[in-house]
Design a protein around this motif. Structure first.
Motif, PDB file in Angstrom:
ATOM      1  N   UNK A 147       2.551  12.866  -4.754  1.00 39.06           N
ATOM      2  CA  UNK A 147       1.586  11.478  -4.959  1.00 39.06           C
ATOM      3  C   UNK A 147       0.198  11.756  -4.011  1.00 39.06           C
ATOM      4  N   UNK A 148      -0.712  11.808  -4.622  1.00 34.68           N
ATOM      5  CA  UNK A 148      -2.081  11.767  -3.840  1.00 34.68           C
ATOM      6  C   UNK A 148      -2.223  10.987  -2.518  1.00 34.68           C
ATOM      7  N   UNK A 149      -2.718  11.537  -1.640  1.00 33.36           N
ATOM      8  CA  UNK A 149      -2.983  10.850  -0.145  1.00 33.36           C
ATOM      9  C   UNK A 149      -4.077   9.791  -0.205  1.00 33.36           C
ATOM     10  N   UNK A 150      -4.912   9.760  -1.300  1.00 33.65           N
ATOM     11  CA  UNK A 150      -6.062   8.845  -1.276  1.00 33.65           C
ATOM     12  C   UNK A 150      -5.495   7.507  -2.374  1.00 33.65           C
ATOM     13  N   UNK A 151      -4.315   7.672  -2.837  1.00 33.10           N
ATOM     14  CA  UNK A 151      -3.903   6.513  -3.680  1.00 33.10           C
ATOM     15  C   UNK A 151      -3.957   5.152  -3.265  1.00 33.10           C
ATOM     16  N   UNK A 152      -4.663   4.375  -3.984  1.00 31.26           N
ATOM     17  CA  UNK A 152      -4.647   2.927  -3.367  1.00 31.26           C
ATOM     18  C   UNK A 152      -3.345   2.178  -3.766  1.00 31.26           C
ATOM     19  N   UNK A 153      -2.809   1.638  -2.619  1.00 34.62           N
ATOM     20  CA  UNK A 153      -1.467   1.216  -2.448  1.00 34.62           C
ATOM     21  C   UNK A 153      -1.629  -0.424  -1.869  1.00 34.62           C
ATOM     22  N   UNK A 154      -0.746  -1.294  -2.462  1.00 35.73           N
ATOM     23  CA  UNK A 154      -0.359  -2.315  -1.819  1.00 35.73           C
ATOM     24  C   UNK A 154       0.759  -2.052  -1.094  1.00 35.73           C
ATOM     25  N   UNK A 155       0.342  -2.133   0.428  1.00 32.90           N
ATOM     26  CA  UNK A 155       1.607  -1.855   1.631  1.00 32.90           C
ATOM     27  C   UNK A 155       2.188  -3.028   1.914  1.00 32.90           C
ATOM     28  N   UNK A 369     -13.543   5.117  -3.300  1.00 31.97           N
ATOM     29  CA  UNK A 369     -13.154   6.312  -2.616  1.00 31.97           C
ATOM     30  C   UNK A 369     -11.627   6.506  -2.827  1.00 31.97           C
ATOM     31  N   UNK A 370     -10.978   5.621  -3.475  1.00 35.97           N
ATOM     32  CA  UNK A 370      -9.534   5.857  -3.791  1.00 35.97           C
ATOM     33  C   UNK A 370      -9.364   5.877  -4.930  1.00 35.97           C
ATOM     34  N   UNK A 371      -8.203   6.190  -5.492  1.00 39.12           N
ATOM     35  CA  UNK A 371      -7.856   6.411  -6.926  1.00 39.12           C
ATOM     36  C   UNK A 371      -6.450   5.752  -7.104  1.00 39.12           C
ATOM     37  N   UNK A 372      -6.206   5.570  -8.309  1.00 42.65           N
ATOM     38  CA  UNK A 372      -5.018   4.965  -9.047  1.00 42.65           C
ATOM     39  C   UNK A 372      -4.353   5.728  -9.877  1.00 42.65           C
TER      40      UNK A 372
END
Length: 404
Positions: A147-155, A369-372
Motif C-alpha cells: 500500500x503506497x505510503x502517500x495514500x489518502x486515508x480516513x484514519x 499531493x496524495x493518491x487514491x
C-alpha cells in the motif's frame, strides 16, 4: 498438533481458484497486548499456519520449501524466546464469523516496516512500508500487496492515544496510534483499523519490522541476490573510507564522503546494501512504487535464500537467524507458542510468492499531493477479502509486478 474445526471453507485442491493457473507467471520477478493489559482477548489458534511463515521469514515470509527443520521444539523455543509478541491488530482481527479461531481457510496478515533509530523518540515513527500478505485457502501460494505510503486515508479515532480521527496520508496512522503512550502496539492497531476500513480486509496476524534490526536477519542469511533495475544514489547512506555510514554520521567524522550508489545489475548484497536499496524512492522513475517493488524483491530473495544451503536444517544457522529475528520483529501470534509454528507448514517456497502492485504501479494523485486507489485496485482488495485473488489476477494480469 490438532486442527480446530473451521467455519471457513476447507482447503482447496491444487489448481483450484486459490492458485494462479500456470498461464500466469508465479515468479513475476523482483519486485492481546502483553502483560499489563489489553481490552480484547484473542482466541488461541490451534493451526497457526500463518505464524510459521511469519517467524521463519521473521515476519516477511521466509517459507520452508518442504525441508525438515532439525531440532526439538525446546531448542527452537529457546532460540525464539526473545521475539516480542503483542496485540497488534486490536479491532481489526478476524471475528469468529470470519473464521478467526482457525486457519484452515484463507490467511491475511499485515506487515508494517518502521525505520526506528536509536536517536529517535519511540512514538515519533511512521510506517512507510505497508504490506498485505494473503494466503488463499488452498495454502499453495502467497501474495504480497504493498500500500503506497502517500495514500489518502480516513484514519478513525483511537482512544488509546487520544487521537480524534481525521484525513491524512496512510503512513500517519501508525504515528497517531503511537502517540501519548500508545506505543508501537497502538500504532499497529490504528493502522490495521484504518486499512480494514478502506479495504474491508480483516487480519489473522500482524508483524512490525524494525529495519534497523532487519539488517542482522539478512546478515544471518549471509547475502541476498538483488537486481537493481535503475541506477540510483542513496538518499540515506554515504561511504567514508570504504565504510557505509548514515549521512548524519558520515558528516560528523569530518572526513571526505560520497553517496552510496546502487549500480544497475544483479548481484549478491550484504544486509546494509540490500536494505538501503530497498529504502530508496528518490531518483527512481516511479518513486514509491519502485520502492514497493524493491521491497517485495527483497522479501522474495530472503525467502529463497532461507530455503537454500541448509539454513533451516542446520540448528546453529537456524538459532542465529532466530536470535537476529528477535531484535528486528514484533509479532501478533494470538498467544500460540512460537516454537509450534516452526513445525506446521512445509508446502510453500520462495517460488510460490507472487508480488502484486496497486494502481498499475504508477502514482494516482488526487490533486493535493496524495493518491487514491483506482477501481481495479479496490476490486483487488475485494478479491482478497473473498479469497478470489487468483481469479482476479487472471482477469487483470497488469496487477502483477513486472520488475525483472
Amino acid at each position: 498438533m490438532s486442527v480446530q474445526t473451521s467455519r471457513r471453507p476447507h482447503s482447496l485442491e491444487p489448481g483450484s481458484s486459490g492458485r494462479v493457473p500456470p498461464i500466469i507467471p508465479t515468479q513475476p520477478g523482483p519486485g492481546g497486548r502483553g502483560p499489563g493489559g489489553g481490552k480484547k482477548k484473542r482466541t488461541k489458534r490451534k493451526d497457526p499456519l500463518w505464524a510459521k511463515l511469519t517467524l521463519v521469514l521473521g515476519a516477511v515470509l521466509m517459507v520452508t520449501s518442504g525441508v525438515a527443520i532439525v531440532g526439538s521444539k525446546a531448542v527452537i523455543g529457546q532460540a525464539t524466546n526473545n521475539i516480542a509478541q503483542r496485540n497488534l491488530l486490536g479491532e481489526a482481527g478476524k471475528s469468529e464469523a470470519e473464521g478467526g479461531a482457525s486457519l484452515e481457510g484463507p490467511i491475511d496478515m499485515l506487515l508494517l516496516g518502521v525505520d526506528a533509530r536509536a536517536r529517535w523518540a519511540a512514538d515519533d515513527v511512521r510506517s512507510d512500508t505497508i504490506i498485505i500478505l494473503h494466503i488463499p485457502a488452498s495454502h499453495d501460494q502467497a501474495y504480497l500487496i504493498s500500500i503506497p505510503r502517500d495514500t489518502e486515508a480516513r484514519i478513525p479515532a483511537f482512544k488509546d492515544s487520544g487521537y480524534k480521527g481525521g484525513t491524512d496520508k496512510i503512513n500517519a496512522a501508525f504515528f497517531h496510534g503511537a502517540q501519548n503512550g500508545g506505543g508501537w502496539e497502538g500504532g499497529a492497531q490504528l493502522m490495521a483499523k484504518t486499512i480494514k476500513g478502506m479495504t474491508g480486509i480483516s487480519f489473522d496476524g500482524a508483524a512490525i519490522i524494525n529495519f534497523g534490526g532487519f539488517k542482522n536477519v539478512i546478515d544471518a542469511l549471509g547475502t541476498v541476490r538483488i537486481c537493481v533495475s535503475h541506477e540510483v544514489p542513496s538518499h540515506h547512506m554515504s561511504m567514508v573510507e570504504g565504510k557505509p555510514m548514515w549521512n548524519a554520521d558520515a558528516k560528523k567524522t569530518g572526513k571526505p564522503y560520497k553517496p552510496v550508489v546502487h549500480k544497475k545489475g544483479c548481484r549478491e548484497m550484504e544486509g546494509w546494501e540490500a536494505l538501503d536499496y530497498s529504502r530508496q524512492r528518490y531518483g527512481l522513475p516511479n518513486s514509491d512504487y519502485d520502492r514497493q517493488q524493491n521491497q517485495q524483491q527483497l522479501i522474495k530473495a530472503m525467502a529463497k535464500k532461507a530455503t537454500e544451503g541448509g539454513m533451516l536444517t542446520n540448528p546453529i544457522k537456524l538459532n542465529s537467524l532466530m536470535k537476529a529475528a528477535g531484535k528486528a520483529f514484533v509479532l501478533d501470534t494470538g498467544g500460540v507458542p512460537i516454537a509450534d509454528f516452526i513445525f506446521t507448514l512445509k508446502n510453500l517456497s520462495g517460488n510460490d510468492l507472487v508480488t502484486l502492485r496497486t494502481n498499475g504501479g504508477t502514482f494516482a494523485g488526487n490533486g493535493n499531493g496524495r493518491e487514491t486507489f483506482n477501481a481495479t485496485t479496490m476490486e483487488m482488495f475485494q478479491a482478497v477479502k473473498n479469497d478470489k485473488l487468483a481469479d482476479f489476477i487472471v482477469a487483470n494480469p497488469t496487477v502483477l509486478s513486472t520488475r525483472k
